[in-house]
Scaffold this motif. Structure first.
Motif, mmCIF file in Angstrom:
data_model
loop_
_atom_site.group_PDB
_atom_site.id
_atom_site.type_symbol
_atom_site.label_atom_id
_atom_site.label_comp_id
_atom_site.label_asym_id
_atom_site.label_seq_id
_atom_site.Cartn_x
_atom_site.Cartn_y
_atom_site.Cartn_z
ATOM 1 N N GLU A 134 0.839 -1.192 0.000
ATOM 2 C CA GLU A 134 0.000 0.000 0.000
ATOM 3 C C GLU A 134 0.877 1.247 0.000
ATOM 4 N N LYS A 135 0.577 2.163 -0.879
ATOM 5 C CA LYS A 135 1.336 3.411 -0.924
ATOM 6 C C LYS A 135 1.048 4.225 0.334
ATOM 7 N N VAL A 136 2.108 4.768 0.940
ATOM 8 C CA VAL A 136 1.941 5.542 2.165
ATOM 9 C C VAL A 136 2.704 6.851 2.055
ATOM 10 N N SER A 137 2.311 7.798 2.884
ATOM 11 C CA SER A 137 3.019 9.064 2.997
ATOM 12 C C SER A 137 3.889 9.026 4.241
ATOM 13 N N ALA A 138 5.057 9.651 4.159
ATOM 14 C CA ALA A 138 5.998 9.623 5.270
ATOM 15 C C ALA A 138 6.814 10.909 5.272
ATOM 16 N N THR A 139 7.453 11.166 6.411
ATOM 17 C CA THR A 139 8.252 12.373 6.566
ATOM 18 C C THR A 139 9.712 12.077 6.245
ATOM 19 N N LEU A 140 10.336 13.003 5.580
ATOM 20 C CA LEU A 140 11.730 12.887 5.177
ATOM 21 C C LEU A 140 12.620 12.525 6.373
ATOM 22 N N GLY A 141 13.458 11.509 6.206
ATOM 23 C CA GLY A 141 14.410 11.116 7.236
ATOM 24 C C GLY A 141 13.840 10.313 8.382
ATOM 25 N N ALA A 142 12.558 10.011 8.339
ATOM 26 C CA ALA A 142 11.920 9.283 9.441
ATOM 27 C C ALA A 142 11.796 7.799 9.092
ATOM 28 N N GLU A 143 11.046 7.086 9.905
ATOM 29 C CA GLU A 143 10.715 5.692 9.630
ATOM 30 C C GLU A 143 9.207 5.586 9.582
ATOM 31 N N THR A 144 8.692 4.742 8.701
ATOM 32 C CA THR A 144 7.258 4.560 8.580
ATOM 33 C C THR A 144 6.953 3.077 8.525
ATOM 34 N N VAL B 123 12.598 5.747 5.679
ATOM 35 C CA VAL B 123 12.147 6.591 4.570
ATOM 36 C C VAL B 123 13.329 7.062 3.718
ATOM 37 N N GLY B 124 14.418 7.481 4.353
ATOM 38 C CA GLY B 124 15.556 8.009 3.608
ATOM 39 C C GLY B 124 15.491 9.515 3.471
ATOM 40 N N ASP B 125 16.433 10.063 2.717
ATOM 41 C CA ASP B 125 16.562 11.520 2.602
ATOM 42 C C ASP B 125 16.234 12.037 1.207
ATOM 43 N N VAL B 126 15.456 11.279 0.443
ATOM 44 C CA VAL B 126 15.001 11.713 -0.888
ATOM 45 C C VAL B 126 13.521 12.036 -0.795
ATOM 46 N N GLY B 127 13.149 13.276 -1.164
ATOM 47 C CA GLY B 127 11.759 13.695 -1.067
ATOM 48 C C GLY B 127 10.967 13.415 -2.329
ATOM 49 N N GLY B 128 9.654 13.683 -2.260
ATOM 50 C CA GLY B 128 8.771 13.500 -3.408
ATOM 51 C C GLY B 128 8.261 12.077 -3.519
#
Length: 620
Positions: free
Chosen positions: A213-223, A276-281
């Motif tokens: 499932e596609k999810v939204s997450a914050t840059l540099g965090a864990e989801t 999540v990592g450090d790549v946005g978008g």
């Protein structure tokens, strides 16, 4: 109810703890290239069932073929437990590709055990003259026996099983009288105490991938990402190990232990932690299931894509919990109590809507009927239109209030967009509402979104019998330890003067949003405004206009998941004002005298959006 099923249930309950078997504890052992395997293992507890009279029993367990388990493996023998009774006769073992109408006509093999070779009160091992090769169709392994007369307790229940596991297809049974048709009793009782001696290829740790499932997450965090997997092995899944790569990173292998083993064959979903990592978008990664139960995964290339919408900051988020209920529903007071407890904990971060079915508050024009049709039963709830969840215990199978854990998890997911809402009566007659919603996204996206609207009424009640709420908790001593439910346990079976909260009384676009309410594609930082008229002129449910609220939700129409929501109290006045939840930089704040503010002040503010619209908002 199945014919005579109660007889099996009665005998199992009456005699399961009597210890009538001298059960041998044999460890599964490799014999050269062979291994004993079954749903049942010899370290499990053993119970027994039977009809209680002299009959012939046929019992079996299904061994799937399948690409990843026993296809092309061989079966060279069976072992199983027999009761200690002189009245046991005519013991046969057999293998068939389908449950046979008569054991003697089993299409693979039938082997009679000589009377002097039967080991009563012990584990019997029978080796075949020729091994059987399992095909893609799988095989039923079984045995048959006859109880010639009933003279002791062992005659009453001669079939050994374990209640430790309940895989589908692990306990088929029929008898010459009473239970004359094959039935799968694994759900009621457990797994037949039988094992097969396998040789050749046998995969016991096989998990494939289905999707995520596609999810939204914050840059540099864990989801956490819901990933759907497939278990191909009757050995079950207790843990998996996985790795994630992509977007310039490769995470170390992680192990994830299931809270309960998944023993069925087929699909199951795990919520797996992902960095999540450090790549946005819009980011795509790849997850690979490397191990199952600590052993290498026998499914090759068990990989699945993971899609993340990675946002640079965390937006204000509210969770919509839609609870489904009915006055006729015995357990719905427990669901309502769960919503009440969650509301106390989360305050305005949780928006509750109570949807009624087939009672005085049911209205098919709301558009909820297709969602109701998806439910297994009530009480039930959707959290942001995720999987069906128990509104008291939650999804974890707890024996105490647990819905809050599911809401916490949903709140931890990053919102893709900020949403704010206002409402006003369109006319002095107050028979129609004008809702205005503002939505601002963090990233550019081609995903289709839409807005839906729900009007809820609080404190609904009535004096007629149609308003009486059934209460199945009344007198239920099994709930005595739950202090949250004692007033219901000690209360009457029919609750009069019951007050219903947050009841849906009107809606627009409730299933998948109002078409065209959000223009696509969406652009980062650009506020979209949508206005919706809601007609209440014919509404018969509204009792007090001062107890009305308006809910607006933003839904991803491709996934069906709600990504954010807002609620305003309408009241009997002219305005509903939402709290401030705009994305930073998308609106300018002014005080009530029209003076521009560096940031919203406490209390009522006027917000001017970058699309030119303005609204009142409260900064708490």
């Amino acid at each position: 109810m199945r014919p005579h099923k109660f007889l099996l249930s009665f005998m199992a309950a009456l005699l399961a703890s009597a210890g009538l078997y001298a059960q041998e504890r044999l460890s599964p052992r490799p014999d050269g290239e062979q291994v004993w395997w079954g749903y049942y293992t010899t370290d499990m507890s053993v119970n027994a069932i039977g009809t209680g009279w002299s009959v012939t029993y046929d019992v079996a367990a299904f061994i799937p073929g399948g690409e990843y388990f026993a296809k092309d493996a061989t079966i060279s023998g069976l072992r199983f437990s027999l009761p200690n009774t002189p009245n046991l006769t005519d013991v046969k073992v057999w293998v068939a590709t389908s449950l046979p109408s008569a054991v003697d006509r089993a299409d693979v093999l039938v082997q009679q055990i000589a009377a002097n070779a039967i080991k009563r009160g012990a584990t019997n091992e029978v080796l075949f003259d020729e091994p059987y090769t399992v095909t893609a169709r799988g095989a039923y392994i079984g045995y048959s026996l006859t109880i010639s007369s009933v003279s002791n307790d062992n005659d009453l229940r001669p079939i050994a099983y374990s209640a430790d596991v309940h895989p589908a297809g692990s306990l088929y049974l029929r008898t010459s009288e009473g239970l004359t048709e094959w039935e799968d009793y694994s759900a009621e009782f457990g797994a037949l105490a039988i094992q097969a001696l396998f040789g050749g290829r046998l995969a016991l740790n096989a998990v494939g991938t289905v999707g995520s499932e596609k999810v939204s997450a914050t840059l540099g965090a864990e989801t956490t990402v819901p990933v759907t997997l497939t278990n191909y092995s009757p050995g079950g899944v207790r843990s998996i190990s996985y790795s994630v790569s992509g977007a310039g990173t490769a995470d170390a292998e992680r192990e994830f232990a299931l809270s309960e083993p998944f023993m069925a064959l087929g699909d199951f979903t795990l919520k797996l932690p992902v960095a999540v990592g450090d790549v946005g978008g819009e980011v795509r990664k790849q997850l690979t299931v490397t191990k199952v139960n600590g052993e290498p995964n026998t499914v090759r290339d068990a990989q699945v894509g993971i899609e993340l919408t990675v946002l640079t900051e965390t937006l204000p988020k509210k969770v919509l919990v839609e609870e489904f209920s009915g006055t006729w529903c015995l357990w719905c007071p427990m669901g309502a109590r769960g919503i009440e407890l969650a509301q106390k904990k989360f305050g305005d971060r949780m928006i509750a809507v109570e949807v009624h079915d087939q009672d005085v508050m049911w209205d098919s024009s709301l558009g909820y009927d297709p969602l109701i049709a998806q439910l297994i039963g009530v009480p039930a709830c959707f959290i942001n239109r995720g999987p069906e969840t128990d509104p008291y215990y939650g999804s974890a199978g707890s024996d105490v209030f647990g819905l809050d854990a599911d809401i916490e998890e949903e709140l931890s997911r990053t919102a893709e967009a900020a949403i704010s809402l206002e409402a006003e009566w369109e006319t002095a007659a107050k028979n129609a509402l004008r809702a205005t919603a503002h939505v601002t996204f963090q990233t550019d996206s081609d995903v289709d979104y839409a807005l839906g609207y729900i009007v809820t009424a609080d404190q609904l009640t009535g004096t007629g019998k149609e308003w009486v709420q059934s209460n199945g908790l009344s007198g239920d001593s099994s709930l005595d330890g739950d202090e949250n439910l004692q007033d219901l346990v000690n209360g009457p079976k029919n609750l009069t003067n019951y007050v219903f909260r947050n009841v849906a009384v009107a809606a627009e676009g409730v299933q998948s949003g109002v078409k065209g309410s959000v223009a696509s594609p969406v652009k980062a930082g650009v506020t979209q405004t949508h206005s919706q008229r809601i007609d209440l002129s014919e509404n018969k449910l509204i009792q007090d206009k001062n107890a009305l609220s308006l809910v607006c939700f933003l839904i991803n129409t491709e996934t069906g998941r709600i990504v954010n929501a807002e609620r305003v109290h309408i009241g009997d006045g002219t305005d509903g004002i939402s709290t401030i939840s705009a994305a930073p930089g998308t609106a300018t704040a002014y005080d009530l005298q029209g003076r521009r503010l560096r940031k919203p002040a406490h209390g009522v503010n006027i917000l001017r959006y970058n699309d030119g619209t303005t609204r009142k908002a409260i900064n708490p």
